[in-house]
Design an enzyme around this catalytic site. Structure first.
Site, PDB file in Angstrom:
ATOM      1  N   ARG A  35       0.828  -1.109  -0.007  1.00  0.00           N
ATOM      2  CA  ARG A  35      -0.099  -0.048   0.181  1.00  0.00           C
ATOM      3  C   ARG A  35       0.815   1.149  -0.169  1.00  0.00           C
ATOM      4  O   ARG A  35       0.604   2.239  -0.626  1.00  0.00           O
ATOM      5  CB  ARG A  35      -1.001  -0.053   1.178  1.00  0.00           C
ATOM      6  CG  ARG A  35      -1.904  -1.116   1.127  1.00  0.00           C
ATOM      7  CD  ARG A  35      -3.223  -1.038   1.965  1.00  0.00           C
ATOM      8  NE  ARG A  35      -4.372  -1.949   1.560  1.00  0.00           N
ATOM      9  CZ  ARG A  35      -5.305  -2.173   2.594  1.00  0.00           C
ATOM     10  NH1 ARG A  35      -5.169  -1.983   3.582  1.00  0.00           N
ATOM     11  NH2 ARG A  35      -6.095  -2.767   2.037  1.00  0.00           N
ATOM     12  N   LYS A 211     -19.587 -15.596   3.929  1.00  0.00           N
ATOM     13  CA  LYS A 211     -21.067 -15.285   4.358  1.00  0.00           C
ATOM     14  C   LYS A 211     -21.843 -14.661   3.102  1.00  0.00           C
ATOM     15  O   LYS A 211     -21.529 -13.746   2.487  1.00  0.00           O
ATOM     16  CB  LYS A 211     -21.077 -14.398   5.633  1.00  0.00           C
ATOM     17  CG  LYS A 211     -20.824 -14.915   6.695  1.00  0.00           C
ATOM     18  CD  LYS A 211     -20.824 -14.192   8.006  1.00  0.00           C
ATOM     19  CE  LYS A 211     -22.419 -13.601   8.687  1.00  0.00           C
ATOM     20  NZ  LYS A 211     -22.178 -12.633   9.719  1.00  0.00           N
ATOM     21  N   GLY A 359      -9.569  -8.890  -0.351  1.00  0.00           N
ATOM     22  CA  GLY A 359      -8.448  -8.941   0.272  1.00  0.00           C
ATOM     23  C   GLY A 359      -7.836 -10.170   0.304  1.00  0.00           C
ATOM     24  O   GLY A 359      -6.739 -10.615  -0.054  1.00  0.00           O
ATOM     25  N   GLY A 382     -13.409  -4.155   0.330  1.00  0.00           N
ATOM     26  CA  GLY A 382     -14.605  -3.556   0.611  1.00  0.00           C
ATOM     27  C   GLY A 382     -15.035  -2.244  -0.239  1.00  0.00           C
ATOM     28  O   GLY A 382     -16.146  -2.357  -0.934  1.00  0.00           O
TER      29      GLY A 382
HETATM   30  P1  ADP Z   1     -12.085 -11.388   0.324  1.00  0.00           P
HETATM   31  O1  ADP Z   1     -11.331 -11.087   1.351  1.00  0.00           O
HETATM   32  O2  ADP Z   1     -11.380 -11.816  -0.902  1.00  0.00           O
HETATM   33  O3  ADP Z   1     -13.176 -10.561   0.065  1.00  0.00           O
HETATM   34  P2  ADP Z   1     -13.596 -13.170   2.286  1.00  0.00           P
HETATM   35  O4  ADP Z   1     -13.161 -12.238   3.280  1.00  0.00           O
HETATM   36  O5  ADP Z   1     -15.003 -13.003   1.741  1.00  0.00           O
HETATM   37  O6  ADP Z   1     -12.759 -12.968   0.909  1.00  0.00           O
HETATM   38  O7  ADP Z   1     -13.653 -14.779   2.605  1.00  0.00           O
HETATM   39  C1  ADP Z   1     -12.360 -15.244   2.840  1.00  0.00           C
HETATM   40  C2  ADP Z   1     -12.303 -16.369   3.725  1.00  0.00           C
HETATM   41  O8  ADP Z   1     -13.193 -17.491   3.302  1.00  0.00           O
HETATM   42  C3  ADP Z   1     -10.932 -17.315   3.701  1.00  0.00           C
HETATM   43  O9  ADP Z   1     -10.337 -17.117   5.070  1.00  0.00           O
HETATM   44  C4  ADP Z   1     -11.401 -18.641   3.541  1.00  0.00           C
HETATM   45  O10 ADP Z   1     -10.529 -19.463   4.516  1.00  0.00           O
HETATM   46  C5  ADP Z   1     -12.950 -18.559   3.915  1.00  0.00           C
HETATM   47  N1  ADP Z   1     -13.522 -19.702   3.230  1.00  0.00           N
HETATM   48  C6  ADP Z   1     -13.449 -20.106   1.903  1.00  0.00           C
HETATM   49  N2  ADP Z   1     -14.229 -21.200   1.575  1.00  0.00           N
HETATM   50  C7  ADP Z   1     -14.559 -21.773   2.734  1.00  0.00           C
HETATM   51  C8  ADP Z   1     -15.178 -23.112   3.333  1.00  0.00           C
HETATM   52  N3  ADP Z   1     -15.512 -23.878   2.530  1.00  0.00           N
HETATM   53  N4  ADP Z   1     -15.540 -22.964   4.859  1.00  0.00           N
HETATM   54  C9  ADP Z   1     -14.828 -22.263   5.630  1.00  0.00           C
HETATM   55  N5  ADP Z   1     -14.131 -20.929   5.220  1.00  0.00           N
HETATM   56  C10 ADP Z   1     -13.942 -20.641   3.771  1.00  0.00           C
HETATM   57 MG    MG Z   2     -11.500 -10.985   3.622  1.00  0.00          MG
END
Ligand code: ADP
Ligand code: MG
Length: 402
Positions: A35, A211, A359, A382
């Site tokens: 960053r 979620k 992220g 975000g």
């Molecule tokens: P980003 O930061 O790219 O937006 P998120 O924060 O929404 O992504 O999600 C990332 C997390 O989701 C990771 O830490 C990953 O371990 C978790 N994850 C992905 N698939 C699963 C699963 N099947 N069960 C539990 N956790 C999961």
């Molecule tokens: Mg995340």
């Protein structure tokens, strides 16, 4: 919208630059300086134009609310911008770089006023001010009173209307003072705009992560823009359950089943057809690839090989791809294959414009060595999601262009 490039000679001008120096820390150590490095083109361009550059950023979270002063001091010590200062100095060896451990009033003003042309001042964490996150008008006015110009280069904070991202430029614009987008912002806006208003099809989104409820707004928005949405990660189990499948011990958001069902009518949702399941995430004694229903004692942690093939079918013909959220627990080797395969498939399609907005997804791509092969890796998780949700609008962008 005004850009840094378009600004003329800035000799004698005091410029407030909102950067995103919210770097991950391990104690006082910076774990990833990306960053800071990403902000350098804007900082250097302003210095070359002769400006006195004052850098504002938040760092971590300070939880105000019903906590005592000692707790606030503890949080401040953890999120001290002074830890960022040595790296910034190293990255700008040809310039004088100073730090001020103050966030308002006379002390800050004096530090700004004592700057010479082509000097840099890094200001203490903006969140040391309670009013920052509340877009407090008095705080914005205090900050704005020090400056002739404002430059926004903190894409990761552009979805927040805070004093340093919104209040200050709002005041300066009213005073007829120039407000511009920095190079990083310009790049983010240009690239993400193609995911907001796609200029080519098929446009495929890949959504994973945890979620459904966190991502409802972006799913709604993507359903209108995309041709297909490939769903993976923990959120896929809510969709599978909504279809009437058994998902074993996998997490399901019961209150989102109805929403998931509504999404199917679009015909654009593609769900996993097999799952890498285990009895435990941290210490699995059984790991199985399961097609269809997941047995009671098991939980899904990654997409299986047939799902990867199914994803590839959509990915190989896509012209635009937006990816948010790992499709498995990529942090654990046993459950990283799906996410790795998604990286491989996207970057093998040389004809598509590929964007990562998230992220953890960006961290996964970096860890597996694919990050540089994507067309764009957004610095704001975000912010990139909200930009798609709001059809290209973010407070920190709109205030510059208004
Ligand atoms: P980003 O930061 O790219 O937006 P998120 O924060 O929404 O992504 O999600 C990332 C997390 O989701 C990771 O830490 C990953 O371990 C978790 N994850 C992905 N698939 C699963 C699963 N099947 N069960 C539990 N956790 C999961
Ligand atoms: Mg995340």
């Amino acid at each position: 919208m005004l850009t840094v490039e378009q600004l003329g000679n800035l000799t004698g001008k005091k410029v407030m630059v909102r950067v995103d120096f919210n770097v991950p820390l391990n104690g006082k150590e910076i774990r990833d300086d990306n960053r800071i490095v990403s902000a350098l083109p804007t900082i250097k361009a302003l210095l070359e134009k002769g400006a006195r550059v004052v850098l504002f950023s938040h760092l971590g979270k300070i939880k105000w609310g019903k906590v005592d002063d000692a707790e606030i001091e503890k949080q401040k010590a953890k999120n001290n911008m002074e830890y960022v200062y040595p790296r910034l100095k190293e990255l700008l060896p040809e310039y004088e770089v100073k730090f001020i451990n103050a966030t308002h009033g006379t002390e800050l003003k004096e530090a700004i006023d004592s700057l010479s042309d082509k000097e840099v001042l890094l200001v203490q964490n903006t969140r040391y001010e309670k009013g920052e996150s509340k877009n407090d008008p008095a705080l914005s006015a205090d900050w704005a009173s020090n400056f002739d110009l404002f430059v926004m280069d903190a894409f990761g904070s552009a979805h927040r209307a805070h004093a340093s991202t919104y209040g200050v430029p709002e005041i300066l614009k009213k005073e007829g003072k120039p407000c511009a987008l920095g190079f990083l912002m310009e790049k983010e806006v240009k690239n993400l705009s193609r995911c907001v208003k796609p200029d080519a099809h098929p446009y495929v989104a890949i959504l994973g992560g945890f979620k459904v409820s966190d991502k409802i707004k972006v799913i709604d928005s993507l359903l209108k823009k995309c041709d297909k949405i490939l769903i993976g990660g923990a959120m896929s189990y809510t969709f599978l359950k909504a279809l009437g499948k058994n998902v074993g011990n996998s997490p399901v958001e019961e209150d989102q089943l109805e929403y998931a069902n509504k999404c199917f009518s679009s015909g654009k949702i593609i769900l996993p057809i097999d799952t890498v399941c285990a009895d435990s995430m941290d210490e699995p004694s059984v790991i199985e690839i399961v097609e269809g229903d997941i047995p009671e004692a098991l939980e899904g942690f990654d997409v299986g090989p047939k799902t990867i093939e199914l994803y590839k079918e959509s990915i190989k013909d896509a012209k635009i791809i937006f990816w948010n959220g790992p499709v498995g627990v990529f942090e654990k080797e046993e459950f990283a294959k799906g996410t790795k395969a998604v990286c491989e498939a996207i970057t093998s399609n040389k004809k598509c414009f590929s964007v990562i907005g998230g992220g953890d997804s960006a961290a996964a791509a970096k860890q597996f060595g694919y990050a540089s092969k994507f067309s764009h890796v957004s610095t704001g998780g975000g912010a990139s999601l909200e930009m798609i949700e709001n059809d290209g609008h973010l407070p920190g962008i709109d205030v510059i262009g208004e």
